[in-house]
Design a protein around this motif. Sequence first.
Motif, mmCIF file in Angstrom:
data_model
loop_
_atom_site.group_PDB
_atom_site.id
_atom_site.type_symbol
_atom_site.label_atom_id
_atom_site.label_comp_id
_atom_site.label_asym_id
_atom_site.label_seq_id
_atom_site.Cartn_x
_atom_site.Cartn_y
_atom_site.Cartn_z
ATOM 1 N N CYS A 88 118.548 -12.223 -3.237
ATOM 2 C CA CYS A 88 117.544 -12.679 -4.198
ATOM 3 C C CYS A 88 116.946 -14.028 -3.802
ATOM 4 O O CYS A 88 117.662 -14.933 -3.388
ATOM 5 C CB CYS A 88 118.216 -12.773 -5.573
ATOM 6 S SG CYS A 88 117.189 -13.494 -6.848
ATOM 7 N N THR A 89 115.645 -14.135 -3.895
ATOM 8 C CA THR A 89 114.964 -15.403 -3.602
ATOM 9 C C THR A 89 114.510 -16.108 -4.885
ATOM 10 O O THR A 89 113.769 -17.084 -4.833
ATOM 11 C CB THR A 89 113.727 -15.165 -2.711
ATOM 12 O OG1 THR A 89 112.850 -14.278 -3.406
ATOM 13 C CG2 THR A 89 114.096 -14.570 -1.365
ATOM 14 N N TYR A 90 114.899 -15.561 -6.031
ATOM 15 C CA TYR A 90 114.552 -16.113 -7.347
ATOM 16 C C TYR A 90 113.041 -16.184 -7.549
ATOM 17 O O TYR A 90 112.501 -17.139 -8.110
ATOM 18 C CB TYR A 90 115.222 -17.486 -7.556
ATOM 19 C CG TYR A 90 116.705 -17.415 -7.291
ATOM 20 C CD1 TYR A 90 117.554 -16.835 -8.231
ATOM 21 C CD2 TYR A 90 117.242 -17.857 -6.080
ATOM 22 C CE1 TYR A 90 118.909 -16.715 -7.961
ATOM 23 C CE2 TYR A 90 118.599 -17.733 -5.814
ATOM 24 C CZ TYR A 90 119.432 -17.161 -6.756
ATOM 25 O OH TYR A 90 120.751 -17.024 -6.502
ATOM 26 N N CYS A 91 112.367 -15.161 -7.046
ATOM 27 C CA CYS A 91 110.896 -15.153 -7.140
ATOM 28 C C CYS A 91 110.413 -14.918 -8.571
ATOM 29 O O CYS A 91 109.282 -15.256 -8.905
ATOM 30 C CB CYS A 91 110.312 -14.085 -6.216
ATOM 31 S SG CYS A 91 110.599 -12.396 -6.809
ATOM 32 N N GLY A 92 111.258 -14.287 -9.384
ATOM 33 C CA GLY A 92 110.887 -14.108 -10.785
ATOM 34 C C GLY A 92 110.128 -12.823 -11.086
ATOM 35 O O GLY A 92 109.778 -12.551 -12.237
ATOM 36 N N LYS A 93 109.904 -12.011 -10.083
ATOM 37 C CA LYS A 93 109.123 -10.783 -10.269
ATOM 38 C C LYS A 93 109.795 -9.841 -11.287
ATOM 39 O O LYS A 93 109.128 -9.298 -12.175
ATOM 40 C CB LYS A 93 108.998 -10.096 -8.902
ATOM 41 C CG LYS A 93 108.290 -8.777 -8.929
ATOM 42 C CD LYS A 93 106.897 -8.880 -8.328
ATOM 43 C CE LYS A 93 106.238 -7.514 -8.443
ATOM 44 N NZ LYS A 93 104.836 -7.505 -8.345
ATOM 45 N N CYS A 94 111.093 -9.661 -11.186
ATOM 46 C CA CYS A 94 111.792 -8.717 -12.064
ATOM 47 C C CYS A 94 111.644 -9.125 -13.533
ATOM 48 O O CYS A 94 111.412 -8.278 -14.399
ATOM 49 C CB CYS A 94 113.261 -8.598 -11.683
ATOM 50 S SG CYS A 94 114.107 -10.176 -11.555
ATOM 51 N N ILE A 126 122.146 -7.575 -9.699
ATOM 52 C CA ILE A 126 121.407 -8.396 -8.736
ATOM 53 C C ILE A 126 122.320 -8.833 -7.590
ATOM 54 O O ILE A 126 123.416 -9.345 -7.840
ATOM 55 C CB ILE A 126 120.841 -9.671 -9.410
ATOM 56 C CG1 ILE A 126 120.236 -9.354 -10.780
ATOM 57 C CG2 ILE A 126 119.867 -10.407 -8.487
ATOM 58 C CD1 ILE A 126 118.882 -8.744 -10.795
ATOM 59 N N VAL A 177 114.949 -15.214 -15.004
ATOM 60 C CA VAL A 177 115.213 -15.802 -13.688
ATOM 61 C C VAL A 177 115.073 -17.321 -13.785
ATOM 62 O O VAL A 177 114.060 -17.831 -14.265
ATOM 63 C CB VAL A 177 114.238 -15.252 -12.619
ATOM 64 C CG1 VAL A 177 114.521 -15.886 -11.260
ATOM 65 C CG2 VAL A 177 114.343 -13.740 -12.542
ATOM 66 N N ALA A 230 116.816 -6.597 -3.748
ATOM 67 C CA ALA A 230 118.041 -7.285 -4.161
ATOM 68 C C ALA A 230 118.681 -6.633 -5.393
ATOM 69 O O ALA A 230 119.701 -7.097 -5.873
ATOM 70 C CB ALA A 230 117.742 -8.752 -4.459
ATOM 71 N N ILE A 231 118.057 -5.575 -5.919
ATOM 72 C CA ILE A 231 118.583 -4.985 -7.152
ATOM 73 C C ILE A 231 119.119 -3.579 -6.892
ATOM 74 O O ILE A 231 118.452 -2.745 -6.279
ATOM 75 C CB ILE A 231 117.493 -4.935 -8.254
ATOM 76 C CG1 ILE A 231 116.885 -6.334 -8.451
ATOM 77 C CG2 ILE A 231 118.065 -4.398 -9.564
ATOM 78 C CD1 ILE A 231 115.865 -6.424 -9.572
ATOM 79 N N CYS A 238 111.483 -4.864 -6.836
ATOM 80 C CA CYS A 238 111.963 -6.141 -6.286
ATOM 81 C C CYS A 238 111.576 -6.240 -4.808
ATOM 82 O O CYS A 238 111.956 -5.406 -4.003
ATOM 83 C CB CYS A 238 113.482 -6.251 -6.434
ATOM 84 S SG CYS A 238 114.179 -7.595 -5.467
ATOM 85 N N PRO A 239 110.815 -7.284 -4.440
ATOM 86 C CA PRO A 239 110.335 -7.373 -3.050
ATOM 87 C C PRO A 239 111.466 -7.557 -2.035
ATOM 88 O O PRO A 239 111.288 -7.261 -0.858
ATOM 89 C CB PRO A 239 109.404 -8.588 -3.070
ATOM 90 C CG PRO A 239 109.719 -9.338 -4.321
ATOM 91 C CD PRO A 239 110.293 -8.364 -5.281
ATOM 92 N N GLU A 240 112.625 -8.047 -2.492
ATOM 93 C CA GLU A 240 113.726 -8.309 -1.563
ATOM 94 C C GLU A 240 114.776 -7.194 -1.558
ATOM 95 O O GLU A 240 115.820 -7.339 -0.939
ATOM 96 C CB GLU A 240 114.417 -9.643 -1.928
ATOM 97 C CG GLU A 240 113.481 -10.836 -2.096
ATOM 98 C CD GLU A 240 112.748 -11.186 -0.799
ATOM 99 O OE1 GLU A 240 113.271 -10.859 0.286
ATOM 100 O OE2 GLU A 240 111.637 -11.763 -0.889
ATOM 101 N N VAL A 285 119.973 -15.539 -11.789
ATOM 102 C CA VAL A 285 119.299 -14.455 -12.498
ATOM 103 C C VAL A 285 120.236 -13.955 -13.594
ATOM 104 O O VAL A 285 121.399 -13.668 -13.326
ATOM 105 C CB VAL A 285 118.950 -13.277 -11.561
ATOM 106 C CG1 VAL A 285 118.259 -12.164 -12.337
ATOM 107 C CG2 VAL A 285 118.067 -13.749 -10.420
HETATM 108 S S1 SF4 Z 1 112.487 -9.619 -8.155
HETATM 109 FE FE1 SF4 Z 1 114.219 -9.484 -6.787
HETATM 110 S S2 SF4 Z 1 114.077 -11.335 -5.555
HETATM 111 FE FE2 SF4 Z 1 112.710 -11.655 -7.292
HETATM 112 S S3 SF4 Z 1 114.056 -12.727 -8.792
HETATM 113 FE FE3 SF4 Z 1 114.197 -10.540 -9.262
HETATM 114 S S4 SF4 Z 1 115.993 -9.857 -8.098
HETATM 115 FE FE4 SF4 Z 1 115.411 -11.824 -7.249
#
Ligand code: SF4
Lengths: 288, 280
Positions: free
Chosen positions: B69-75, B64, B86, B112-113, B108-110, B91
Amino acid sequence: MKEIVVLSGKGGTGKTSIVGSLAVVAQSKVLADCDVDAADLHLLLSPTVRDKNEFWSGQTAFIDAERCTQCGLCEEVCHFGAIKDYTVDEVSCEGCGFCARICPTEAITMKDNMAGYWFISETRYGTLVHARLGITQENSGKLVAVVRQNAKFITEREGLEYIIIDGPPGIGCPVISSLSGADMALLITEPTLSGMHDLDRIIGVCQHFGILALVCINKYNLNEENTHQIETYCHNQGVKVVSRIPFDNVVTEALVRGLPVVEYSDGKVSQEIKKLWRVVEGKSPPLQ
Amino acid sequence: MIISVASGKGGTGKTLVATSLALSLSKNSKVQLIDCDVEEPNAHIFLKPTFTQQEIVSIPVPKIDEGRCTYCGKCAEICAYNAIAVFQKKVLVFPELCHGCGACTYLCPEHAISEEGRGLGVVETGNSNGIKFTQGKLSIGEMMAPPIIRRAKECVDPERVAIVDVPPGTSCPVVEAIKGSDFCLLVTEPTPFGLNDLVLAVGVVRKLNIPCAIVINRAGVGDKKVEEYCLSESIPILLTIPLDTRIASLYSKGITLAEGMPEWQESFLDLFDKIKGLLR
Ligand code: SF4
Ligand code: SF4
């Protein structure tokens, strides 16, 4: 309460035969068969099933042919090669759900797997918790965890002293699941080069997870030179050898009659297994 | 042609059959042996290959970039194996739970992974008297055998007869090892344990639609139930190896039957001919 896992690394060293006999010798215990994909302990203990439960675990993808536009995206992203010609190979699918999330027409659904059964049974030597993983199913590690949890629950509820676990062969997922957090591993080996090679790996796993390991050399007289080598090796590893059991066809004779060997005969093998249990309980000193 | 050698129950003599079959065939044909019992690979003890190549088998696990990362929690929501958690400003990845499916990275929408390799074990290749030898080996403390088996099987050489040594049991590593074989030999022993696990193993090969036959090892020890079962299910028994202290002693020293008692080579060649006959 003490949890003792019987493991071997290599299959066929006599693990289940010894567990079957410990079931007779040990008092105040619950038995657990964690070799969930090829369970055999029930063949010695003839359990009466009291409680049968379904084991649901993991998922499998299904593609609805009517909605599928054959864009091929799912096949492209699947890391397990489980999708070909717009159909899912159930055996290869690991249930990650990636395809279902990205399918542009939402043609893919994830369905829960009925991955086996687990049982609580009565035997003439106390309660046995055991399981049967569905053929070609995954998640044996999770089913092992369910068996252990239930064995623990019963042991605590009834105020018993030991959980004796018949573990799976190998060193991977179900072995680690059987071993983690246990009080002691009893390793059954045999004096063959294969047995010795595999003993080395399973001792490595015990050390990796910080579990006390004791070694029992089964069929020790098949090759006494190798037996001697195992003893030296264990000594150097700081692992105690607690028992040497001779080879005797009486073990198979008992098995054919569906009996643990200690119940069938009072010969040398049975004597040694009784001694072994006293050492495990801490009532007799180990061999070295 | 790929022949897998499996057993259900461990310790029935699967490796004994696989190595002696490979050796006997190697006199006249091009052969390879692939040891897919990656938790406890033992064929090398008998064939003593010289390894010339070693490759680390790894799976891609997420890394990550907390700057993005915005810590959205999607992953965490996506992962079917709970390998990501998350928190408000953190994360956590649990690499030993990750199956390397790639979903989190892709979704991941950002963005970030990214992925980094995590080694699970090795695949080694070498040679033993003209037999091409490949083995997979799971590292101590690792759980996931199938990716190593998959990699080892990619070493199948279509020019050779491939003998695959399969792990015991009936779950995912077994399926991975048997899948794609032309034929599966099931090695068993005539005891209640042997029979119980043989029935399960037959279930696996039938589900995979692979033709199979039986080898009975240590014949004479137990009872006749395995033979009765084979008869009732019309599964041919192609070879019977007796309970014999000489064979047990060779095995204990890591000597193949084909070498220690060369008269057996004929039987293994005959076994191969019978398999070819069944496939015709
Ligand atoms: S999906 Fe991406 S942005 Fe959202 S918490 Fe996971 S790593 Fe971060
Ligand atoms: S790659 Fe798949 S299994 Fe691994 S963490 Fe991401 S979603 Fe989970």
